[in-house]
Scaffold this active site. Sequence first.
Site, PDB file in Angstrom:
ATOM      1  N   GLY A  12      67.666  19.367  -1.522  1.00 62.66           N
ATOM      2  CA  GLY A  12      67.734  19.884  -3.096  1.00 62.66           C
ATOM      3  C   GLY A  12      66.718  19.013  -3.781  1.00 62.66           C
ATOM      4  N   ARG A  17      74.878  25.009  14.263  1.00 63.63           N
ATOM      5  CA  ARG A  17      74.835  25.448  12.908  1.00 63.63           C
ATOM      6  C   ARG A  17      76.030  26.218  12.550  1.00 63.63           C
ATOM      7  NH1 ARG A  17      69.285  26.836  14.281  1.00 63.63           N
ATOM      8  NH2 ARG A  17      67.874  25.263  13.013  1.00 63.63           N
ATOM      9  N   GLY A  66      73.125  21.329  -5.159  1.00 68.97           N
ATOM     10  CA  GLY A  66      73.232  20.406  -4.069  1.00 68.97           C
ATOM     11  C   GLY A  66      71.861  19.614  -4.135  1.00 68.97           C
ATOM     12  N   ALA A  67      72.263  18.254  -4.640  1.00 68.35           N
ATOM     13  CA  ALA A  67      70.886  17.466  -5.080  1.00 68.35           C
ATOM     14  C   ALA A  67      70.914  16.590  -4.256  1.00 68.35           C
ATOM     15  CB  ALA A  67      71.406  16.860  -6.326  1.00 68.35           C
ATOM     16  N   HIS A 125      67.955  32.436  11.963  1.00 68.57           N
ATOM     17  CA  HIS A 125      67.663  31.025  12.018  1.00 68.57           C
ATOM     18  C   HIS A 125      68.548  30.434  12.902  1.00 68.57           C
ATOM     19  CE1 HIS A 125      65.960  27.498  10.338  1.00 68.57           C
ATOM     20  NE2 HIS A 125      66.898  27.039  10.145  1.00 68.57           N
ATOM     21  N   ARG A 154      74.043  19.503   9.034  1.00 68.05           N
ATOM     22  CA  ARG A 154      74.085  19.524  10.794  1.00 68.05           C
ATOM     23  C   ARG A 154      73.948  17.939  11.269  1.00 68.05           C
ATOM     24  NH1 ARG A 154      71.484  22.974  15.065  1.00 68.05           N
ATOM     25  NH2 ARG A 154      69.443  22.821  13.541  1.00 68.05           N
ATOM     26  N   ASP A 199      75.126  18.666  -8.661  1.00 70.61           N
ATOM     27  CA  ASP A 199      75.941  17.957  -7.369  1.00 70.61           C
ATOM     28  C   ASP A 199      77.245  17.488  -7.773  1.00 70.61           C
ATOM     29  OD1 ASP A 199      74.626  17.122  -4.467  1.00 70.61           O
ATOM     30  OD2 ASP A 199      76.405  16.246  -4.866  1.00 70.61           O
TER      31      ASP A 199
HETATM   32  N1  APR Z   1      78.753  21.448  -5.059  1.00 70.80           N
HETATM   33  C1  APR Z   1      77.466  20.986  -5.172  1.00 70.80           C
HETATM   34  N2  APR Z   1      76.913  20.108  -4.237  1.00 70.80           N
HETATM   35  C2  APR Z   1      77.639  19.971  -3.164  1.00 70.80           C
HETATM   36  C3  APR Z   1      78.990  20.520  -2.858  1.00 70.80           C
HETATM   37  C4  APR Z   1      79.565  21.281  -3.982  1.00 70.80           C
HETATM   38  N3  APR Z   1      80.733  21.719  -3.699  1.00 70.80           N
HETATM   39  N4  APR Z   1      79.546  20.250  -1.933  1.00 70.80           N
HETATM   40  C5  APR Z   1      78.557  19.382  -1.364  1.00 70.80           C
HETATM   41  N5  APR Z   1      77.390  19.113  -2.340  1.00 70.80           N
HETATM   42  C6  APR Z   1      76.227  18.315  -2.210  1.00 70.80           C
HETATM   43  C7  APR Z   1      76.497  17.069  -1.708  1.00 70.80           C
HETATM   44  O1  APR Z   1      76.853  16.061  -2.440  1.00 70.80           O
HETATM   45  C8  APR Z   1      74.999  16.492  -1.117  1.00 70.80           C
HETATM   46  O2  APR Z   1      74.342  16.095  -2.266  1.00 70.80           O
HETATM   47  O3  APR Z   1      75.233  19.063  -1.296  1.00 70.80           O
HETATM   48  C9  APR Z   1      74.358  18.091  -0.801  1.00 70.80           C
HETATM   49  C10 APR Z   1      73.915  18.182   0.468  1.00 70.80           C
HETATM   50  O4  APR Z   1      72.923  17.578   0.642  1.00 70.80           O
HETATM   51  P1  APR Z   1      72.413  16.610   2.210  1.00 70.80           P
HETATM   52  O5  APR Z   1      73.926  16.317   2.419  1.00 70.80           O
HETATM   53  O6  APR Z   1      71.624  15.579   1.884  1.00 70.80           O
HETATM   54  O7  APR Z   1      72.095  17.731   3.030  1.00 70.80           O
HETATM   55  P2  APR Z   1      70.722  18.329   3.268  1.00 70.80           P
HETATM   56  O8  APR Z   1      69.917  17.692   4.148  1.00 70.80           O
HETATM   57  O9  APR Z   1      69.936  18.720   1.723  1.00 70.80           O
HETATM   58  O10 APR Z   1      70.776  19.783   3.626  1.00 70.80           O
HETATM   59  C11 APR Z   1      71.602  20.812   2.982  1.00 70.80           C
HETATM   60  O11 APR Z   1      70.797  22.690   3.847  1.00 70.80           O
HETATM   61  O12 APR Z   1      69.186  22.914   6.008  1.00 70.80           O
HETATM   62  C12 APR Z   1      70.738  23.176   5.419  1.00 70.80           C
HETATM   63  O13 APR Z   1      72.081  22.573   7.198  1.00 70.80           O
HETATM   64  C13 APR Z   1      71.665  22.181   5.903  1.00 70.80           C
HETATM   65  O14 APR Z   1      73.418  22.995   4.854  1.00 70.80           O
HETATM   66  C14 APR Z   1      72.561  22.006   4.816  1.00 70.80           C
HETATM   67  C15 APR Z   1      71.873  22.174   3.739  1.00 70.80           C
END
Ligand code: APR
Length: 311
Positions: free
Chosen positions: A13, A87, A8-9, A174, A81, A32
């Site tokens: 990430g 959550r 998850g970048a 949390h 969220r 990602d």
């Molecule tokens: N495999 C890899 N990456 C994925 C997948 C997957 N199957 N599905 C989604 N992603 C990636 C998205 O493309 C996105 O880049 O996960 C990333 C999530 O990043 P953001 O949407 O920017 O969210 P972020 O603020 O980083 O939060 C991530 O952490 O705090 C928790 O509630 C929050 O669940 C959320 C997570």
Amino acid sequence: MNKVSIIGAGMTGSTTAHWLAEREFTDVALIDVVEGMPQGKGLDMLEAMPIIGKDVSIVGSNDYAETKNSDVVIITAGIARKPGMSRDDLLKTNAEIVGNAAVEALKHSPDAIFIILTNPLDTMAYLTMKKTGLPRERVIGQAGVLDSARMRAFVALETGVSVENIDCYVLGGHGDEMVPLTRHSNVAGVPLREYLPADKLHAIVERTRKGGMEVINLLKTGSAFYAPAAACAQMAEAILKDKHLIVPASAYMNGEYGLKDMYFGAPVQLGRSGMERIVEYSLDADEKTMLEKSAAAVSETHDALKKLVNL
Ligand code: APR
């Protein structure tokens, strides 16, 4: 060099990668599903390294092969969220994403320790342990470092004392029912209950509990990422440097605090083998009541997960 892979970048990430790169103790792989995004962020960050003088490799990819032989895997993949969304609303979507990410990452890094950030955090950590079959030492959820850092920041704002002098401890899930331990928290050794008047302390506790939503309501398009990412980086550092650092984190309870078969926030000691032990505080009657309420909320989400997913 150590290796940390971040699945998850997105905001959290990539910010975790940033905090890690600055500390120069590990190479980083960013994974990602979005094509080009992790590659672009990885390359951009790599190009910053000559400026800050850090010799680490940062690589972005859509392919888990790039995570090969990681020492630590941090899972932040999921959907964030949105305002007004609890959550727990995230449960179904994120369970699928996190479950697959954990299983895929483990194939390439059979010895890795997993840090889970995706919400609902305690339940996603539970899911990861069950899906991978890993022992509890190797799956830890990040929540308490963030929640207690928020409390520390608010105490620093109120008192004007350095954040380094302020120790705060938060127990429990949390969520809004988390248990900020005002009796154990202190400013340079002076218990918070003595340092601050009751109304100010109450306001800090309430603000800590709602800390995640406060940031979401301001950002409107996402959730907090600087502090959650800093928390993940600190946990990875404690593990890789074998620091035996005690931090609040989410761990699998096997009788501790009277809880069984669930992930829950408690002080845990982190070292090279992962979660080395859970520290048990003696709690007074009020704290026990709050803890039970928080545990009930987490159990409810665990139960909801068990109805949705075969574990
Ligand atoms: N495999 C890899 N990456 C994925 C997948 C997957 N199957 N599905 C989604 N992603 C990636 C998205 O493309 C996105 O880049 O996960 C990333 C999530 O990043 P953001 O949407 O920017 O969210 P972020 O603020 O980083 O939060 C991530 O952490 O705090 C928790 O509630 C929050 O669940 C959320 C997570």
